[in-house]
Design a protein around this motif. Structure first.
Motif, PDB file in Angstrom:
ATOM      1  N   TRP A 231      24.558  64.796  75.482  1.00 48.58           N
ATOM      2  CA  TRP A 231      25.346  64.676  74.037  1.00 48.58           C
ATOM      3  C   TRP A 231      25.767  66.044  73.680  1.00 48.58           C
ATOM      4  CZ3 TRP A 231      23.752  67.016  69.066  1.00 48.58           C
ATOM      5  CH2 TRP A 231      24.393  66.352  68.151  1.00 48.58           C
ATOM      6  N   HIS A 232      27.105  65.986  73.545  1.00 45.13           N
ATOM      7  CA  HIS A 232      27.737  67.322  73.231  1.00 45.13           C
ATOM      8  C   HIS A 232      27.807  68.497  74.158  1.00 45.13           C
ATOM      9  CE1 HIS A 232      27.908  66.207  68.514  1.00 45.13           C
ATOM     10  NE2 HIS A 232      28.570  65.498  69.270  1.00 45.13           N
TER      11      HIS A 232
ATOM     12  N   ASP B 184      30.164  59.400  73.830  1.00 45.11           N
ATOM     13  CA  ASP B 184      30.260  59.884  72.336  1.00 45.11           C
ATOM     14  C   ASP B 184      31.650  59.928  72.051  1.00 45.11           C
ATOM     15  OD1 ASP B 184      30.180  61.063  69.739  1.00 45.11           O
ATOM     16  OD2 ASP B 184      29.297  62.760  70.471  1.00 45.11           O
TER      17      ASP B 184
ATOM     18  N   GLU C 295      35.840  62.074  63.404  1.00 45.18           N
ATOM     19  CA  GLU C 295      34.227  62.051  63.228  1.00 45.18           C
ATOM     20  C   GLU C 295      33.489  63.267  63.716  1.00 45.18           C
ATOM     21  OE1 GLU C 295      30.020  61.228  64.051  1.00 45.18           O
ATOM     22  OE2 GLU C 295      31.434  61.922  65.430  1.00 45.18           O
ATOM     23  N   ASP C 296      33.811  63.752  64.984  1.00 41.64           N
ATOM     24  CA  ASP C 296      32.843  64.816  65.739  1.00 41.64           C
ATOM     25  C   ASP C 296      33.612  66.303  65.547  1.00 41.64           C
ATOM     26  OD1 ASP C 296      30.822  64.622  67.063  1.00 41.64           O
ATOM     27  OD2 ASP C 296      31.369  63.673  68.813  1.00 41.64           O
TER      28      ASP C 296
END
Ligand code: AHN
Ligand code: ZN
Length: 332
Positions: free
Chosen positions: A302-303, A148, A180-181
């Protein structure tokens, strides 16, 4: 003895005629190559992998940190080394919690004088909170962001290296978007607030590096490095640029990457391409690993703190990079 010398003579004749034939065919096909198809550079996945690894080694690239600053210099330096005209755009943006973020959009331009441009982009920042980590203790810790963040940038850096080596007949702009994150974390159960993601992109859409900047199309790479990733046709992409989605997916299939590029539809994903398409009116698509069957909708790491180099596979980087080189080298 006689038969042996006859054999030798025939072999000799065969080699000579064989060579002559090959010679004529080759020069004919060389002429054809010049007229029609251009040569597509070979994407080197080892090299892309090393650019991902290098970014991750800085530590999480969270805005307002030292690792973020150092990685920004590294990325701008790499684009310069690969012959691009580079602009580092300072983008002061405000996060969901009111914090001021010193974001930097890193822009590399090839053939900026040309009329026709294509835009390739990825986000380079990493998420400040592992809000999907299975262990609640980790949820305020920044993620390594190998897939990511770093994966898309790694693919684009290797493309830049190839573009510099081979040259290209069109304008190509590569943008590494920041912040973005930094979207509202899921574990805090805060009230919904729109537009907390893609802050660097939102800034750039309002302040493009070139006045009235536009491009024929835009391609976003997001989470393009995991083992056995599947890229479904993301629905906003189909809405903004249906022909480009078909071209990219058909090209991937032709190159033998059908196991990565699924012809099935994915969901709608709010990502940098949505702003680029809606606000700058550049028809844009997102190549993103989406897992409709998982709880989070994304890759299992993810994350989480496990989005590290173990979540990166060279074959996936290759499938994406080679497909995109084929796409941009077929532009006239
Ligand atoms: C949302 O979760 C709304 N969009 C996914 C965008 C994203 C986050 N890409 C990477 N991290
Ligand atoms: Zn993310």
């Amino acid at each position: 003895m006689i038969s042996r010398s006859l054999f030798t003579a025939l072999t000799f004749l065969f080699i000579v005629t064989g060579c002559t034939n090959q010679g004529t065919t080759k020069s004919k096909s060389e002429k054809q190559t010049k007229k029609s198809a251009v040569k597509v550079p070979v994407f080197n996945a080892d090299s892309a992998y090393s650019y991902v690894d290098k970014q991750v080694a800085f530590g999480p690239r969270v805005p307002n940190t030292k690792a973020h600053d150092e990685c920004a210099s590294y990325l701008a330096g790499e684009l310069k080394r690969f012959g691009a005209d580079v602009i580092v755009q300072d983008a002061l943006v405000t996060a969901f919690d009111g914090k001021d973020l010193k974001a930097k959009n890193i822009i590399g331009q090839y053939n900026k004088e040309k009329k026709k441009h294509v835009l390739l982009f990825a986000h380079w920042d990493s998420r400040p909170f592992a809000d999907h980590d299975p262990d609640p203790k980790n949820r305020n810790t920044p993620i390594p962001g190998a897939n990511d963040g770093a994966s898309g940038v790694g693919v684009l850096l290797e493309m830049a290296r190839q573009i510099n080596k081979a040259g290209i007949g069109i304008g190509v702009d590569i943008i590494f978007f920041d912040a973005e994150d930094y979207g509202t974390p899921d574990h805090l159960n805060l009230p919904y607030k729109p537009d907390t993601w893609c802050l660097g992109t939102q800034y750039w859409c309002k302040h493009p590096h070139v006045e009235d900047y536009t491009a024929r199309y835009g391609i976003l790479l997001d989470m393009v490095g995991a083992p056995n990733a599947v890229f479904y046709k993301e629905l906003y992409s189909k809405e903004f640029a249906p022909d480009l989605v078909d071209r990219v997916w058909n090209t991937a299939a032709d190159l033998g990457y059908l196991s990565y590029f699924s012809f099935e539809d994915g969901g709608q994903i709010i990502d940098d391409h949505v702003y680029v398409a809606r606000e700058r009116h550049i028809p844009s698509i997102d190549i993103i690993q989406h897992e409709p069957m998982s709880d989070s909708n994304f890759n299992e790491f993810w994350h989480t703190l496990k989005d590290d180099m173990d979540n990166i596979d060279k074959s996936t980087l290759k499938a994406v990079g080679q497909t995109l080189l084929t796409i941009i080298y077929s532009e006239k």
